[in-house]
Write a protein that holds these residues in place. Structure first.
Motif, PDB file in Angstrom:
ATOM      1  N   ASP A   1       0.832  -1.200   0.000  1.00  0.00           N
ATOM      2  CA  ASP A   1       0.000   0.000   0.000  1.00  0.00           C
ATOM      3  C   ASP A   1       0.870   1.255   0.000  1.00  0.00           C
ATOM      4  N   TYR A   2       1.905   1.273   0.824  1.00  0.00           N
ATOM      5  CA  TYR A   2       2.808   2.421   0.843  1.00  0.00           C
ATOM      6  C   TYR A   2       3.422   2.663  -0.536  1.00  0.00           C
ATOM      7  N   GLU A   3       3.830   1.597  -1.193  1.00  0.00           N
ATOM      8  CA  GLU A   3       4.436   1.744  -2.525  1.00  0.00           C
ATOM      9  C   GLU A   3       3.433   2.312  -3.518  1.00  0.00           C
ATOM     10  N   ARG A   4       2.202   1.809  -3.504  1.00  0.00           N
ATOM     11  CA  ARG A   4       1.169   2.301  -4.424  1.00  0.00           C
ATOM     12  C   ARG A   4       0.787   3.739  -4.110  1.00  0.00           C
ATOM     13  N   MET A   5       0.726   4.069  -2.832  1.00  0.00           N
ATOM     14  CA  MET A   5       0.380   5.427  -2.433  1.00  0.00           C
ATOM     15  C   MET A   5       1.445   6.417  -2.882  1.00  0.00           C
TER      16      MET A   5
END
Length: 308
Positions: free
Chosen positions: A17-21
């Motif tokens: 999620d952090y990477e996509r955000m």
């Protein structure tokens, strides 16, 4: 365009999620203290959780290029366990003045019980004493009267409206919140609370002054990309870019920036990512090649801050 998600429960999310955000333009998040989905049984559980918000989660976000802030408080749902609530209220001051804590929150009402009222007032008193901002959780049931009550009690306790962020608004509450001088935040869930189609209509009707959005993404059905997705829809539906930037970035920075803890320079001139760094001996990696960034280039012109 850059985005801030000012209410998201990242301790329930994955590193994916952090990477996509980060890839979607989210540069900063605010994580409010929350409940776990089941009742806590002792204050030690809360101590570990709050320590995680100001420690590991802050580190983990930075390892993917996102600045992490949090709000610290006793959630209204857990205030009804009065013995545990008293113990939690006793330990809150040790966390509220930690680096990266931008407000007392999320606090307020759930079922609007006497126990919730006592815990809410105690935390408003603490915010007043420590000169801190307040982030309010408005109830899911009987929302309008609960929202009005939340604001009236905050004022009664001496907290200035411009120091209070009222979250989980909808079409029924936004006018009251704005007219009373509070900040109005909207949570965008895929099917409940506020969807992004409804948020577009709110923006058309009320503009962007003191309004901003968040995903509140947690362990339930939720979307950590709700803010950039809604920004895109707003632009497609003809909302002026300046209003979209305010609703999805600027207003959250103005509101929580009053804390002195949240500054734009934190992500415009960040510490370079070095995933070789450990936190308490732990890494975000599981054998992968670490990311090691060069020193960032700082934009010389303010009109370069918002980019496609």
């Amino acid at each position: 365009m850059r985005f801030i998600d000012p209410h998201i429960h990242m301790s329930a999310r994955t590193t994916d999620d952090y990477e996509r955000m980060a890839a979607s333009g989210i540069v900063a998040v605010i994580e409010p203290a929350f409940w776990l989905g089941q009742p806590r049984t002792n204050v030690g559980s809360y101590i570990d959780y709050l320590s995680n918000l100001v420690g590991w989660e802050r580190f983990r976000a930075a390892q993917f290029g996102i600045r992490h802030y949090c709000t610290i408080g006793l959630n209204s749902k857990e205030a009804n366990n009065e013995a545990l609530a008293e113990a939690v209220l006793d330990i809150l001051p040790r966390y509220l003045l930690k680096e990266g804590v931008v407000a007392v929150g999320e606090i307020g009402y759930d079922d609007q019980t006497p126990a919730e009222d006592r815990a809410y007032r105690a935390q408003l008193k603490l915010a007043k004493e420590l000169e801190m901002l307040v982030q309010i959780h408005t109830p899911h049931r009987d929302k309008k009267s609960g929202t009005i009550r939340s604001m009236e009690v905050a004022v009664e306790m001496g907290v200035a409206p411009h120091h209070v962020i009222v979250d989980h608004n909808n079409e029924e509450t936004v006018r009251e919140v704005l007219d009373r001088g509070f900040w109005a935040a909207f949570t965008l869930y895929p099917q409940t609370k506020m969807g992004n189609e409804r948020m577009v209509e709110v923006a058309k009707k009320f503009g962007s002054e003191r309004i901003f959005i968040d995903s509140s993404a947690d362990w339930g059905v939720s979307d950590p990309l709700a803010v950039p997705k809604t920004a895109r829809l707003m632009l497609e539906r003809g909302i002026p870019r300046a209003d979209v930037e305010a609703i999805c970035y600027g207003n959250a920075l103005l509101a929580f920036g009053q804390s002195g803890q949240m500054k734009e320079e934190h992500w415009l001139a960040p510490t370079p990512i070095d995933q070789r760094v450990l936190f308490e001996g732990n890494s975000v990696l599981r054998g992968q090649q670490p990311r090691i960034d060069e020193l960032p280039q700082i934009p010389e012109r303010t009109d370069e801050i918002f980019i496609k």
